[in-house]
Design an enzyme around this catalytic site. Sequence first.
Site, PDB file in Angstrom:
ATOM      1  N   PRO A   1       0.641  -1.153  -0.083  1.00  4.38           N
ATOM      2  CA  PRO A   1      -0.073  -0.014  -0.252  1.00  4.38           C
ATOM      3  C   PRO A   1       0.835   1.199   0.024  1.00  4.38           C
ATOM      4  O   PRO A   1       0.337   2.508  -0.606  1.00  4.38           O
ATOM      5  CB  PRO A   1      -1.186   0.016   1.126  1.00  4.38           C
ATOM      6  CG  PRO A   1      -1.357  -1.746   1.523  1.00  4.38           C
ATOM      7  CD  PRO A   1       0.304  -2.115   0.928  1.00  4.38           C
TER       8      PRO A   1
ATOM      9  N   TRP B   1      -1.794  -5.265  -5.531  1.00  2.28           N
ATOM     10  CA  TRP B   1      -1.712  -5.257  -6.702  1.00  2.28           C
ATOM     11  C   TRP B   1      -0.779  -6.623  -7.196  1.00  2.28           C
ATOM     12  O   TRP B   1       0.003  -6.048  -8.182  1.00  2.28           O
ATOM     13  CB  TRP B   1      -1.154  -4.236  -7.367  1.00  2.28           C
ATOM     14  CG  TRP B   1      -1.318  -2.796  -6.230  1.00  2.28           C
ATOM     15  CD1 TRP B   1      -3.115  -2.302  -6.850  1.00  2.28           C
ATOM     16  CD2 TRP B   1      -0.675  -1.788  -6.037  1.00  2.28           C
ATOM     17  NE1 TRP B   1      -3.409  -0.872  -6.092  1.00  2.28           N
ATOM     18  CE2 TRP B   1      -2.428  -0.641  -5.450  1.00  2.28           C
ATOM     19  CE3 TRP B   1       0.017  -1.695  -5.873  1.00  2.28           C
ATOM     20  CZ2 TRP B   1      -1.807   0.205  -4.574  1.00  2.28           C
ATOM     21  CZ3 TRP B   1       0.584  -0.845  -4.952  1.00  2.28           C
ATOM     22  CH2 TRP B   1      -0.201   0.203  -4.281  1.00  2.28           C
TER      23      TRP B   1
ATOM     24  N   THR C   1      -0.298  -9.025  -9.542  1.00  2.00           N
ATOM     25  CA  THR C   1      -0.893 -10.006 -11.176  1.00  2.00           C
ATOM     26  C   THR C   1      -0.432 -11.623  -9.916  1.00  2.00           C
ATOM     27  O   THR C   1       0.487 -12.730  -9.375  1.00  2.00           O
ATOM     28  CB  THR C   1       0.600 -10.077 -11.866  1.00  2.00           C
ATOM     29  OG1 THR C   1       0.472  -8.362 -12.249  1.00  2.00           O
ATOM     30  CG2 THR C   1      -0.482 -10.591 -13.079  1.00  2.00           C
TER      31      THR C   1
ATOM     32  N   GLN D   1      -4.823  11.308 -46.783  1.00  2.00           N
ATOM     33  CA  GLN D   1      -3.710  11.351 -46.357  1.00  2.00           C
ATOM     34  C   GLN D   1      -3.740  11.643 -44.494  1.00  2.00           C
ATOM     35  O   GLN D   1      -3.217  11.221 -43.597  1.00  2.00           O
ATOM     36  CB  GLN D   1      -2.975  12.903 -46.268  1.00  2.00           C
ATOM     37  CG  GLN D   1      -1.374  13.234 -46.345  1.00  2.00           C
ATOM     38  CD  GLN D   1      -1.020  14.576 -46.549  1.00  2.00           C
ATOM     39  OE1 GLN D   1      -0.834  15.838 -46.131  1.00  2.00           O
ATOM     40  NE2 GLN D   1      -0.308  14.631 -47.691  1.00  2.00           N
TER      41      GLN D   1
ATOM     42  N   GLN E   1      -9.887   6.233 -33.088  1.00  2.00           N
ATOM     43  CA  GLN E   1      -9.483   7.477 -33.518  1.00  2.00           C
ATOM     44  C   GLN E   1     -10.002   6.835 -35.003  1.00  2.00           C
ATOM     45  O   GLN E   1     -11.243   6.931 -35.918  1.00  2.00           O
ATOM     46  CB  GLN E   1      -8.413   8.460 -33.637  1.00  2.00           C
ATOM     47  CG  GLN E   1      -9.258   9.212 -33.921  1.00  2.00           C
ATOM     48  CD  GLN E   1      -9.739  10.484 -33.698  1.00  2.00           C
ATOM     49  OE1 GLN E   1      -9.671  10.309 -32.351  1.00  2.00           O
ATOM     50  NE2 GLN E   1     -10.663  11.206 -34.374  1.00  2.00           N
TER      51      GLN E   1
ATOM     52  N   GLY F   1     -12.772   5.312 -35.912  1.00  2.00           N
ATOM     53  CA  GLY F   1     -14.441   6.137 -35.898  1.00  2.00           C
ATOM     54  C   GLY F   1     -14.964   5.694 -34.716  1.00  2.00           C
ATOM     55  O   GLY F   1     -14.863   5.084 -33.662  1.00  2.00           O
TER      56      GLY F   1
ATOM     57  N   GLU G   1       6.028  -2.496 -13.296  1.00  2.00           N
ATOM     58  CA  GLU G   1       7.307  -2.890 -13.183  1.00  2.00           C
ATOM     59  C   GLU G   1       7.857  -1.989 -13.533  1.00  2.00           C
ATOM     60  O   GLU G   1       9.269  -2.205 -14.317  1.00  2.00           O
ATOM     61  CB  GLU G   1       7.685  -4.507 -14.467  1.00  2.00           C
ATOM     62  CG  GLU G   1       6.629  -5.552 -14.228  1.00  2.00           C
ATOM     63  CD  GLU G   1       7.107  -6.520 -14.890  1.00  2.00           C
ATOM     64  OE1 GLU G   1       8.358  -6.805 -14.951  1.00  2.00           O
ATOM     65  OE2 GLU G   1       6.697  -7.378 -14.514  1.00  2.00           O
ATOM     66  N   GLY G   2       8.013  -0.824 -12.707  1.00  2.00           N
ATOM     67  CA  GLY G   2       8.270  -0.091 -12.674  1.00  2.00           C
ATOM     68  C   GLY G   2       7.673   1.357 -13.100  1.00  2.00           C
ATOM     69  O   GLY G   2       7.631   1.142 -14.869  1.00  2.00           O
TER      70      GLY G   2
ATOM     71  N   SER H   1       6.782   5.095 -16.008  1.00  2.00           N
ATOM     72  CA  SER H   1       7.973   5.112 -17.215  1.00  2.00           C
ATOM     73  C   SER H   1       8.899   6.283 -16.594  1.00  2.00           C
ATOM     74  O   SER H   1      10.170   6.365 -16.137  1.00  2.00           O
ATOM     75  CB  SER H   1       6.735   6.551 -18.047  1.00  2.00           C
ATOM     76  OG  SER H   1       6.306   5.287 -18.744  1.00  2.00           O
TER      77      SER H   1
HETATM   78  N1  CAA Z   1      20.385  -4.786 -10.325  1.00  2.00           N
HETATM   79  C1  CAA Z   1      20.868  -4.623  -8.983  1.00  2.00           C
HETATM   80  N2  CAA Z   1      21.290  -3.814  -7.938  1.00  2.00           N
HETATM   81  C2  CAA Z   1      20.370  -3.306  -8.284  1.00  2.00           C
HETATM   82  C3  CAA Z   1      19.954  -2.195  -9.340  1.00  2.00           C
HETATM   83  C4  CAA Z   1      19.704  -3.650 -10.706  1.00  2.00           C
HETATM   84  N3  CAA Z   1      19.548  -3.232 -11.379  1.00  2.00           N
HETATM   85  N4  CAA Z   1      19.245  -1.449  -8.801  1.00  2.00           N
HETATM   86  C5  CAA Z   1      19.618  -0.988  -7.476  1.00  2.00           C
HETATM   87  N5  CAA Z   1      20.027  -1.785  -6.760  1.00  2.00           N
HETATM   88  C6  CAA Z   1      20.685  -2.477  -6.129  1.00  2.00           C
HETATM   89  C7  CAA Z   1      21.415  -0.271  -6.300  1.00  2.00           C
HETATM   90  O1  CAA Z   1      23.434  -0.908  -6.563  1.00  2.00           O
HETATM   91  C8  CAA Z   1      21.479  -0.131  -4.328  1.00  2.00           C
HETATM   92  O2  CAA Z   1      22.503  -1.283  -3.475  1.00  2.00           O
HETATM   93  P1  CAA Z   1      23.724  -0.667  -2.676  1.00  2.00           P
HETATM   94  O3  CAA Z   1      23.055   0.226  -1.633  1.00  2.00           O
HETATM   95  O4  CAA Z   1      24.861  -1.450  -1.766  1.00  2.00           O
HETATM   96  O5  CAA Z   1      24.241   0.069  -3.781  1.00  2.00           O
HETATM   97  C9  CAA Z   1      20.411  -1.006  -4.026  1.00  2.00           C
HETATM   98  O6  CAA Z   1      19.620  -1.810  -4.990  1.00  2.00           O
HETATM   99  C10 CAA Z   1      19.454   0.189  -3.797  1.00  2.00           C
HETATM  100  O7  CAA Z   1      19.355   0.763  -5.539  1.00  2.00           O
HETATM  101  P2  CAA Z   1      18.858   2.285  -5.015  1.00  2.00           P
HETATM  102  O8  CAA Z   1      19.536   3.300  -4.082  1.00  2.00           O
HETATM  103  O9  CAA Z   1      19.268   2.867  -6.472  1.00  2.00           O
HETATM  104  O10 CAA Z   1      17.741   2.662  -4.747  1.00  2.00           O
HETATM  105  P3  CAA Z   1      16.653   3.357  -4.582  1.00  2.00           P
HETATM  106  O11 CAA Z   1      15.602   3.750  -3.364  1.00  2.00           O
HETATM  107  O12 CAA Z   1      16.812   4.859  -4.755  1.00  2.00           O
HETATM  108  O13 CAA Z   1      15.409   3.060  -5.838  1.00  2.00           O
HETATM  109  C11 CAA Z   1      14.655   2.420  -8.271  1.00  2.00           C
HETATM  110  C12 CAA Z   1      15.870   2.971  -7.152  1.00  2.00           C
HETATM  111  C13 CAA Z   1      15.054   2.026  -9.040  1.00  2.00           C
HETATM  112  C14 CAA Z   1      13.392   3.824  -7.811  1.00  2.00           C
HETATM  113  C15 CAA Z   1      13.304   1.506  -7.644  1.00  2.00           C
HETATM  114  O14 CAA Z   1      12.568   1.403  -6.343  1.00  2.00           O
HETATM  115  C16 CAA Z   1      12.960   0.905  -8.476  1.00  2.00           C
HETATM  116  O15 CAA Z   1      13.369   0.355  -9.368  1.00  2.00           O
HETATM  117  N6  CAA Z   1      11.235   1.134  -7.676  1.00  2.00           N
HETATM  118  C17 CAA Z   1      10.206   0.557  -8.851  1.00  2.00           C
HETATM  119  C18 CAA Z   1       9.858  -0.519  -7.893  1.00  2.00           C
HETATM  120  C19 CAA Z   1       8.929  -1.580  -9.739  1.00  2.00           C
HETATM  121  O16 CAA Z   1       9.398  -2.177 -10.145  1.00  2.00           O
HETATM  122  N7  CAA Z   1       8.106  -1.863  -8.915  1.00  2.00           N
HETATM  123  C20 CAA Z   1       7.202  -2.897  -9.481  1.00  2.00           C
HETATM  124  C21 CAA Z   1       6.515  -4.411  -8.622  1.00  2.00           C
HETATM  125  S1  CAA Z   1       6.329  -5.132  -9.558  1.00  2.00           S
HETATM  126  C22 CAA Z   1       5.136  -5.619 -10.677  1.00  2.00           C
HETATM  127  O17 CAA Z   1       4.495  -5.136 -11.248  1.00  2.00           O
HETATM  128  C23 CAA Z   1       4.551  -7.113 -11.547  1.00  2.00           C
HETATM  129  C24 CAA Z   1       3.684  -7.248 -11.473  1.00  2.00           C
HETATM  130  O18 CAA Z   1       3.100  -7.852 -11.215  1.00  2.00           O
HETATM  131  C25 CAA Z   1       3.541  -7.199 -13.403  1.00  2.00           C
END
Ligand code: CAA
Length: 380
Positions: A128, A156, A158, A279, A336, A339, A363-364, A366
């Site tokens: 949440p 949320w 899946t 066009q 569009q 129509g 999954e993150g 944009s």
């Molecule tokens: N691979 C390995 N390690 C990684 C990494 C990667 N791709 N990305 C970050 N890390 C590590 C960093 O190196 C860091 O480690 P250290 O402290 O040891 O260096 C640690 O992870 C924390 O990283 P950040 O400091 O960059 O953390 P942040 O708080 O700034 O967040 C973020 C980074 C990219 C914003 C991350 O929080 C993020 O991806 N958020 C989005 C979450 C998301 O995608 N959720 C999707 C839910 S799942 C889903 O949707 C599935 C579904 O049902 C369809």
Amino acid sequence: MKFELTEEHLMIQKAARDFAQNELLPGVIERDNEQRFPAEQIKQMGELGFLGMMVDPKYGGSGLDTISYVLAMEEISKVDASASVVMSVNNSLVCWGLEKFGTEEQKEKYLKPLASGQIIGAFCLSEPEAGSDATSQKTTAIDKGDHYLLNGTKNWITNGSTASVYLVMAQTDVEAGHKGINCLIVEKDQEGFVVGKKEDKLGIRGSDTHSLMFQDVKVPKENRIGEEGFGFKFAMKVLSGGRVGIASQALGIASGAYELALKYSKERKTFGKEIGKHQAIAFKLADMATEIDAARLLCIKAAWMKDNGQNFDRAGAQAKLFASSVAMKTTVEAVQIHGGYGFVKEYHVERLMRDAKITQIYEGTSEIQKIVISRDILRD
Ligand code: CAA
């Protein structure tokens, strides 16, 4: 550099296309209306090897490359994005994560039935109050010696009610921040695990999205993936691959809408000629085709980098950022072009437009992809 698919790639693409047209298309509108999970079709996808595409055959998978996965995701998503999200989560978040980071025992017990499609899995990170800000996990996994005691709520999710195996991120050591997060494998029938309400969604309405509650669920230590505190990195690593899957889903939604719009443009006549010869419509089709080709190239590039052992974090984020925007633009234009017909369910494009939106969110978002991309650019 070759811009050609192999014989095997073409075969997989065709198999996925045939399956989507023959098995997913009939009933897709009704499933969307009724929010009905495509249970029978997912079972068939498992039997055909679409749920563990990249997993080694010794663990029940199809042993294919990520390019094959992108091609199959595109074809399935052209028709039914509710089915393709099940495929994406099972392949890239659950199976890939278990194969890459799981123990031999975890692979035997969980990966085999997941990769062969006997059961499906779910990935539980969001909460949440922890969506984009994924490190702020409130779910706790308290170390009790031989097991963890899991408490909290996930949102949320899946495959929330249809999964049998759940990969759950939870905070064990609050002081350690993200380094105190673990990923635990939880089975559906474990005591204290409750599947909560089903979400009533704008799009991908055939997929089942639920909140989940864990109340004093005892998870054995052997169900932790990786070392103590590896859970957040595990989530980030598998999400990088997941983003290639969702980028391909977005690509499929866009190309599905484009194919329908192109067909309609050749059939429908106004002012004495096919609308494609005006066009105003022809230019829309030109933009759609160009952007879809570009999105496909980004997806295949990210897949190729993954298959070749390169760091594909930025490439996956770029593919998802671009393809999801193309999905949104293309589906709006497809409505569009159709129509008034585009506004009714029978013509499929309104559903594709509704389905497209989630690809810019899950999954993150944009905005998160831009964080991942810009951090990588600035690090170079
Ligand atoms: N691979 C390995 N390690 C990684 C990494 C990667 N791709 N990305 C970050 N890390 C590590 C960093 O190196 C860091 O480690 P250290 O402290 O040891 O260096 C640690 O992870 C924390 O990283 P950040 O400091 O960059 O953390 P942040 O708080 O700034 O967040 C973020 C980074 C990219 C914003 C991350 O929080 C993020 O991806 N958020 C989005 C979450 C998301 O995608 N959720 C999707 C839910 S799942 C889903 O949707 C599935 C579904 O049902 C369809």
